[in-house]
Design a protein around this motif. Structure first.
Motif, PDB file in Angstrom:
ATOM      1  N   LYS A 411       0.936  -1.261  -0.315  1.00  0.00           N
ATOM      2  CA  LYS A 411      -0.108  -0.405  -0.456  1.00  0.00           C
ATOM      3  C   LYS A 411       0.588   1.335   0.218  1.00  0.00           C
ATOM      4  O   LYS A 411       0.834   2.104  -0.723  1.00  0.00           O
ATOM      5  CB  LYS A 411      -1.154  -0.042   1.215  1.00  0.00           C
ATOM      6  N   GLU A 415       1.237   3.853  -3.311  1.00  0.00           N
ATOM      7  CA  GLU A 415       0.818   4.839  -3.064  1.00  0.00           C
ATOM      8  C   GLU A 415       1.896   5.732  -3.456  1.00  0.00           C
ATOM      9  O   GLU A 415       1.441   7.385  -4.076  1.00  0.00           O
ATOM     10  CB  GLU A 415       0.647   5.281  -1.829  1.00  0.00           C
ATOM     11  N   SER A 431      -1.703   6.245 -12.531  1.00  0.00           N
ATOM     12  CA  SER A 431      -3.248   5.992 -12.219  1.00  0.00           C
ATOM     13  C   SER A 431      -2.643   4.647 -12.231  1.00  0.00           C
ATOM     14  O   SER A 431      -4.018   4.157 -11.110  1.00  0.00           O
ATOM     15  CB  SER A 431      -3.851   6.168 -13.672  1.00  0.00           C
ATOM     16  N   TRP A 434      -2.317   4.043  -8.694  1.00  0.00           N
ATOM     17  CA  TRP A 434      -3.355   4.674  -7.893  1.00  0.00           C
ATOM     18  C   TRP A 434      -4.687   3.842  -8.048  1.00  0.00           C
ATOM     19  O   TRP A 434      -5.363   3.247  -6.615  1.00  0.00           O
ATOM     20  CB  TRP A 434      -3.755   6.349  -7.625  1.00  0.00           C
ATOM     21  N   LYS A 435      -4.431   2.914  -8.533  1.00  0.00           N
ATOM     22  CA  LYS A 435      -6.217   2.186  -8.990  1.00  0.00           C
ATOM     23  C   LYS A 435      -5.208   0.793  -7.911  1.00  0.00           C
ATOM     24  O   LYS A 435      -5.998   0.754  -7.791  1.00  0.00           O
ATOM     25  CB  LYS A 435      -6.016   1.229 -10.282  1.00  0.00           C
ATOM     26  N   GLU A 436      -3.936   0.436  -8.028  1.00  0.00           N
ATOM     27  CA  GLU A 436      -3.570  -1.227  -7.268  1.00  0.00           C
ATOM     28  C   GLU A 436      -3.815  -0.333  -6.127  1.00  0.00           C
ATOM     29  O   GLU A 436      -4.294  -0.964  -5.015  1.00  0.00           O
ATOM     30  CB  GLU A 436      -2.706  -1.589  -7.556  1.00  0.00           C
ATOM     31  N   ASN A 437      -2.859   0.998  -5.261  1.00  0.00           N
ATOM     32  CA  ASN A 437      -3.618   1.526  -4.007  1.00  0.00           C
ATOM     33  C   ASN A 437      -4.600   0.940  -3.449  1.00  0.00           C
ATOM     34  O   ASN A 437      -4.267   0.598  -2.658  1.00  0.00           O
ATOM     35  CB  ASN A 437      -2.990   2.293  -3.623  1.00  0.00           C
ATOM     36  N   ASN A 438      -5.677   1.344  -4.513  1.00  0.00           N
ATOM     37  CA  ASN A 438      -7.055   1.911  -3.794  1.00  0.00           C
ATOM     38  C   ASN A 438      -7.784   0.369  -3.660  1.00  0.00           C
ATOM     39  O   ASN A 438      -8.922  -0.211  -2.542  1.00  0.00           O
ATOM     40  CB  ASN A 438      -8.226   2.425  -4.749  1.00  0.00           C
ATOM     41  N   ARG A 439      -7.496  -0.924  -4.434  1.00  0.00           N
ATOM     42  CA  ARG A 439      -7.598  -2.106  -3.931  1.00  0.00           C
ATOM     43  C   ARG A 439      -7.550  -3.143  -3.241  1.00  0.00           C
ATOM     44  O   ARG A 439      -8.068  -3.683  -2.325  1.00  0.00           O
ATOM     45  CB  ARG A 439      -7.151  -2.545  -5.753  1.00  0.00           C
ATOM     46  N   LYS A 441      -6.120  -1.472  -0.697  1.00  0.00           N
ATOM     47  CA  LYS A 441      -6.188  -0.609   0.941  1.00  0.00           C
ATOM     48  C   LYS A 441      -8.102  -0.532   1.493  1.00  0.00           C
ATOM     49  O   LYS A 441      -8.743  -1.219   1.745  1.00  0.00           O
ATOM     50  CB  LYS A 441      -6.734   1.134   0.551  1.00  0.00           C
ATOM     51  N   ASP A 442      -8.752  -1.177   0.225  1.00  0.00           N
ATOM     52  CA  ASP A 442     -10.354  -1.389   0.486  1.00  0.00           C
ATOM     53  C   ASP A 442     -10.352  -2.851   0.552  1.00  0.00           C
ATOM     54  O   ASP A 442     -10.905  -3.304   2.284  1.00  0.00           O
ATOM     55  CB  ASP A 442     -11.133  -2.367  -1.404  1.00  0.00           C
ATOM     56  N   SER A 446     -11.516  -2.138   4.436  1.00  0.00           N
ATOM     57  CA  SER A 446     -12.840  -2.344   4.447  1.00  0.00           C
ATOM     58  C   SER A 446     -13.518  -2.725   5.238  1.00  0.00           C
ATOM     59  O   SER A 446     -13.386  -2.280   6.108  1.00  0.00           O
ATOM     60  CB  SER A 446     -13.028  -3.047   3.538  1.00  0.00           C
TER      61      SER A 446
END
Length: 677
Positions: A411, A415, A431, A434-439, A441-442, A446
């Motif tokens: 993470k 980031e 991008s 950031w997409k990988e980072n959001n995945r 973090k989810d 969650s």
């Protein structure tokens, strides 16, 4: 009725005592008692070996005593198996003191003769060698020897197999191979579950707790906090049941770490403080330092940097005294993070670099620490505007984090890489990160995950309170029964006292009459005893007189012999003188009958003494019994020699043998011992 009430009361007291007693304490007490009670050296050594393991985390002084006792048993008995156990315990102590080379050296002679040992002993030797490599982070050697130990280990005892699996799992975890680490733990966990159906002793139950705790740690590193908590909540009740305060503290500490990672530092601090209290009570300096380090992290998360630094410096002082270089490196890294959050990137870089170098740089064995250090170094280069260096460190750190499956590190790295590529205008690449980072973090944060963790914690706390309530209800019921028993017993007691009073009045007059008769009988008995003592004293004196006469005769005969020798040496005929001496010799030789009379008198007077002596010491010969009787008369060695017609030196030798057969110590007086029979 009264007897039944007493039995119930005893049961209640016994139950209450057992109820409050922890399994570890009971097991340790059992081992202490058994080691003192057994005379079988091999069994005693096995008990001491287990006692050492249970005592090691709790009492260093007692642990050293146990090791010394096993070593002493091995030296005195010459038993190679016992000597091996002494060496294994010595190796464990040296390893715990960070003396790794010495720990291995002490095992060299046993390794050289490996074919002499059975499978269990070989497994223990290889495990000890692996332990001496494990702590210095020589991971490859540790894995090699642990796998070697497992390859020769028998199926029993299960707690030894569990210990090997757990240590091997820990080494694989340090290497970053989390899947392999978890696989080993799940495999031995199934075996322990099966074993608990027929063996719920302390050792098996305790290993079950260790395996559950270790499995939770793996899920923590993988970022699955829900699974981590599931395993942790299996381990904590076990540690409470067996009374392992050290691991209770470690479990609370880990619970705090979970809450810190789900962004709840206030809750984390609560658990860190509970863990700190336990370690302070136990006098565990390293445990205290770890808790101080964690409190520094939690206060840093809350941006209370002043309190954070206070705890870091307390921990650093402790680690310095303990010689824990790896832990110091962790704190340097954490201090760097504090400066990073305060946007003092130059100071952060200095502390990150210190940590990185202290851990061994790119050659550090612990892959998880390596990933963390690379990402932290990359973050400082990023903020300093050195994007080339930042990318190099961050991509290397991300690669290690993906290899070790550390989601927290992934993470952070994604980031920062997203930010880096955004700054240099590579928006597509940015991008993607950031997409990988959001995945990531989810999966880490969650709402559902946090809710599940909270529910599990609440369920655990609820079950614990319910158990406490049930325990209190049992106590109340038992106390109520005990109160009823006391009431019944009091009623019986009052009735009994009244009855005893009536009987007492009826018996009083009879007792007064009997008292007078008894007094008269006692006086007569005392007179008889005095008469018997006088008679015995008289007979003993006669025996002494007999002995002295025999001694005097022997001295007289000896003087005659000297006179005859003198005449012979001077060449004198001296017929008249010789005839006179011959008459005196014949006269005194008639005293030989006194010897027989004396022996008969001894047998008569000392008959009771001989009976008691034979009952206590049936291994004595007739000559030794006779010597004991003469010694009891307080005759000298010279006088006894004359009576028995032997030399005084022989008497002294026989006295020594008699002392040994009577099992007398050097401090005990032989005469007094014989007089007491």
């Amino acid at each position: 009725m009264m007897y039944k009430g007493l039995l119930i009361a005893v049961f209640v007291m016994t139950y209450m005592t057992t109820f409050s007693q922890r399994t570890a304490d009971a097991y340790r007490e059992y081992l202490e008692i058994e080691t003192k009670g057994t005379t079988d050296l091999q069994h005693k050594t096995d008990l001491l070996f287990d006692l050492f393991t249970v005592t090691l985390p709790l009492d260093r002084k007692r642990t050293l005593q146990i090791r010394n006792e096993v070593v002493s048993l091995g030296e005195k008995s010459g038993n190679s198996s016992i000597q091996l156990k002494g060496a294994l315990l010595s190796s464990r102590l040296l390893t715990s003191q960070n003396k790794y080379d010495s720990a291995r050296l002490i095992l060299d002679s046993f390794i050289a003769n490996m074919e002499e040992w059975d499978d269990l002993e070989q497994a223990r030797i290889w495990q000890a060698v692996a332990n001496s490599y494990y702590w210095p982070d020589n991971i490859d050697s540790s894995i090699f020897y642990l796998e070697r130990a497992l390859s020769v280990a028998p199926n029993e005892p299960i707690h030894l197999i569990a210990d090997l699996y757990t240590k091997l799992s820990t080494v694989y975890r340090q290497q970053g191979n989390l899947d392999k680490s978890l696989e080993l733990l799940e495999r031995i966990d199934e075996q322990l579950d099966s074993a608990l159906h027929y063996d719920s002793t302390y050792q098996v139950l305790f290993k079950k707790g260790i395996v559950a705790y270790s499995a939770g740690i793996i899920h923590y590193y993988k970022g699955n906090y829900q699974k981590d908590l599931e395993w942790l909540l299996q381990a904590m009740p076990i540690f409470e049941e067996v009374g392992d305060l050290r691991r209770q503290g470690a479990s609370l500490h880990h619970l705090g770490t979970v809450y810190r990672n789900i962004k709840n530092p206030e809750k984390a601090i609560e658990y860190f403080r509970q863990s700190l209290d336990i370690d302070q009570k136990r006098g565990d300096d390293e445990g205290v330092a770890v808790c101080q380090e964690s409190l520094g992290l939690a206060y840093g998360d809350m941006e209370d940097f002043e309190t954070s630094y206070e705890y870091y410096h307390l921990a650093l002082d402790s680690y310095q005294k303990l010689g824990k270089t790896d832990r110091k490196a962790n704190i340097y890294n954490n201090i760097g993070t504090n400066y990073y959050v305060q946007e003092d990137f130059a100071e952060a870089a200095i502390w990150y670099k210190r940590s990185f170098e202290l851990r061994g740089g790119l050659q550090m064995a612990n892959r998880i620490d390596l990933g963390s250090s690379l990402i932290n170094m990359g973050s400082t280069f990023l903020e300093a505007g050195d994007y080339i260096q930042a990318r190099r460190y961050l991509e290397s750190g991300l690669e290690v984090a993906q290899e070790t499956k550390m989601l927290q590190q992934q993470k952070s790295a994604t980031e920062m890489l997203g930010s880096l590529f955004g700054r240099v205008g590579a928006y597509k690449k940015s991008s993607e990160f950031w997409k990988e980072n959001n995945r990531i973090k989810d999966s880490l944060y969650s709402v559902q995950s946090q809710r599940s963790i909270a529910e599990m914690q609440e369920k655990y706390d609820s079950e614990r309170k319910e158990n406490e309530l049930r325990e209190n209800e049992v106590r109340i019921q038992l106390l109520e029964k005990e109160r009823q028993i006391v009431r019944s017993n009091n009623a019986i007691l009052v009735g009994g006292l009244v009855l005893f009073a009536i009987i007492g009045v009826l018996l009083y007059k009879r007792q007064q009459t009997q008292k007078t008769l008894v007094k008269t009988e006692l006086e007569l008995a005392a007179q008889r005893e005095q008469h018997l003592r006088g008679d015995l004293q008289y007979k003993n004196q006669e025996l002494v007189n007999f002995a002295l006469q025999i001694s005097a005769r022997d001295e007289f005969l000896e003087s005659i012999n000297k006179e005859i020798d003198k005449l012979t040496r001077n060449g004198l005929s001296g017929n008249e003188k010789l005839m006179q001496l011959s008459k005196q010799l014949k006269l005194n030789l008639s005293l030989s009958k006194h010897r027989k009379e004396f022996e008969a008198h001894v047998n008569s007077v000392c008959e009771s003494f001989f009976i008691h002596l034979d009952a206590l010491h049936s291994n004595l010969t007739e000559n030794e019994k006779r010597l004991a009787a003469l010694l009891r008369l307080n005759l000298t060695s010279k006088e006894i020699a004359s009576v028995l017609n032997i030399s005084a030196k022989s008497v002294d030798m026989n006295r020594y043998r008699l002392r040994k057969k009577l099992n007398l110590s050097s401090d005990e007086n032989l005469y007094q011992a014989l007089r007491s029979i």
